[in-house]
Design an enzyme around this catalytic site. Structure first.
Site, mmCIF file in Angstrom:
data_model
loop_
_atom_site.group_PDB
_atom_site.id
_atom_site.type_symbol
_atom_site.label_atom_id
_atom_site.label_comp_id
_atom_site.label_asym_id
_atom_site.label_seq_id
_atom_site.Cartn_x
_atom_site.Cartn_y
_atom_site.Cartn_z
ATOM 1 N N ARG A 116 0.886 -1.172 0.000
ATOM 2 C CA ARG A 116 0.000 0.000 0.000
ATOM 3 C C ARG A 116 0.914 1.210 0.000
ATOM 4 N NH1 ARG A 116 -5.401 1.285 3.372
ATOM 5 N NH2 ARG A 116 -6.126 -0.022 1.659
ATOM 6 N N HIS A 143 -7.065 1.046 -6.687
ATOM 7 C CA HIS A 143 -7.310 0.138 -5.560
ATOM 8 C C HIS A 143 -7.969 -1.126 -6.128
ATOM 9 C CE1 HIS A 143 -7.692 -1.269 -1.616
ATOM 10 N NE2 HIS A 143 -8.555 -0.430 -1.095
ATOM 11 N N GLN A 146 -9.994 -3.683 -3.969
ATOM 12 C CA GLN A 146 -11.324 -3.211 -3.602
ATOM 13 C C GLN A 146 -12.309 -3.442 -4.747
ATOM 14 O OE1 GLN A 146 -12.210 -1.731 -0.483
ATOM 15 N NE2 GLN A 146 -14.228 -2.167 -1.316
ATOM 16 N N ASP A 231 -17.119 7.153 -1.906
ATOM 17 C CA ASP A 231 -15.895 6.971 -1.124
ATOM 18 C C ASP A 231 -15.621 8.319 -0.453
ATOM 19 O OD1 ASP A 231 -13.413 6.182 -0.127
ATOM 20 O OD2 ASP A 231 -12.365 6.367 -2.052
ATOM 21 N N CYS A 272 -16.378 1.772 0.046
ATOM 22 C CA CYS A 272 -15.250 0.870 0.345
ATOM 23 C C CYS A 272 -14.864 0.887 1.819
ATOM 24 C CB CYS A 272 -14.060 1.264 -0.511
ATOM 25 S SG CYS A 272 -13.556 2.974 -0.266
ATOM 26 N N ARG A 305 -13.737 -8.688 1.243
ATOM 27 C CA ARG A 305 -12.307 -8.462 0.966
ATOM 28 C C ARG A 305 -11.519 -9.739 1.241
ATOM 29 N NH1 ARG A 305 -10.198 -3.243 0.977
ATOM 30 N NH2 ARG A 305 -8.291 -4.342 0.376
#
Ligand code: CP
Ligand code: NVA
Length: 323
Positions: A116, A143, A146, A231, A272, A305
């Site tokens: 990340r 991402h 996601q 988001d 998310c 996830r």
């Protein structure tokens, strides 16, 4: 069964998982099917086969995380492997040590790297210089973990994805919006971005996706949505611009009035997480309570996830084929 002499077309294996756009539709669907298989196995038997026994994943985090950190760590554990958390203080990606050097060192210790990062260039460099698979766990640009999860969640909830109208509202230029657009194109969804000028996706990016995309700053763009997605208005690393983003985006909040404006009482609402409740989404909508709240999928997404990432891990580190 193929008849004698008939060639079985295999889906080419992925070397890395860096963004959605570089996957073929077949590879993307292959990961979705593998995620479903691993989720069903876990729910049915309470466990997964230890296909990653003896394997290790290094996880480099330059930014905070709850979902990505815990779901990758638990995913490795469920598959019989091990995960190591490396903070930015320890690793100093691009500061204490260059990404190419880190990649070459870690490749001698572990079987995969999840990173990340602030700068997308660093995940590309890790992939280029290392000799183990690299997974993008969020960068300034994208991402993809996601987006894979989000499509998996919609597939699980709705079955058919073709022609589904997904409206992303808010900061349509951020990493989550970018990966969602790319993923929507892979499965034939109709994508709409409702965002003010300055928060709309780069036209060059839209041109690269296979998606049917409309971009508008008009809130009427939500009418007829099957899915409403948002988001945070201020992504990690943009904190200094928070006040300006709130002022620019305040009309684009998902609240009861906006949900009613979709003309779809059952509209699926997605985020998310983490959410800045009271900014991009109100509590009633996030929690799916009250009139005109739609159908909140926020926690289904978060939980999935785990399963979507297990598919990525099983394929990249365990060699499980995509079809
Ligand atoms: N959605 C997501 O990536 O959450 P975290 O930042 O908590 O990992
Ligand atoms: N766009 C957000 C996503 C967090 C999961 C960020 O980059 O902070």
């Amino acid at each position: 069964m193929p008849s004698a002499g008939q060639k079985i077309t295999e889906i080419p294996a992925l070397a890395h998982f860096l963004d959605i756009q570089s996957l073929t539709n077949e590879q993307f669907w292959g990961l979705l099917h593998l995620a479903r298989q691993l989720k069903e196995e876990r729910l049915r038997t309470g466990r997964n086969a230890p296909i990653l026994a003896g394997k290790a994943l290094a996880m480099i985090f330059e930014k905070p995380s709850l979902r990505t950190r815990v779901s990758f760590e638990m995913g490795m554990q469920h598959l019989g492997g091990h995960a190591l958390h490396l903070s930015s203080v320890e690793v100093g990606l691009g500061k204490r040590e260059s990404a190419p050097d880190i990649a070459r060192v870690l490749s001698g210790y572990v079987d995969g790297i999840m990173a990340r990062v602030f700068d997308h260039k660093h995940v590309l460099e890790l992939a280029e210089w290392g000799s183990v698979p690299v997974i993008n766990g969020l960068s300034d640009l994208s991402h993809p973990c996601q987006a894979l999860t989000d499509i998996f969640t919609l597939w699980e909830q709705l079955g058919n994805l073709t022609g589904l109208t997904v409206v992303y509202i808010g900061d349509g230029s951020n990493n989550v919006a970018t990966s969602l657009l790319e993923a929507g194109g892979k499965v034939g969804m109709v994508m709409r971005i409702v965002a003010p000028v300055g928060y709309q996706p780069d036209p060059a990016l839209i041109a690269q996706t296979d998606a049917d995309v409309t971009v508008t700053d008009d809130l009427d763009g939500v009418i007829g949505a099957d899915v409403l997605y948002t988001d945070v208005w201020t992504s990690m690393g943009q904190e200094a611009q928070h006040a300006r983003h709130v002022a620019d985006l305040s009309a684009y909040q998902i609240n009861a009035q906006l949900v009613a404006h979709t003309r779809n009482h059952d509209v699926k609402v997605m985020h998310c997480l983490p959410a800045h409740r009271g900014e991009e989404i109100t509590d009633d909508i996030a929690d799916g309570v009250g009139a005109n709240s739609g159908d909140s999928l926020l926690f289904a997404q978060a939980h999935n996830r785990l399963h979507a990432q297990k598919a990525i891990l099983a394929h990249l580190l365990g060699g499980v084929p995509l079809g």
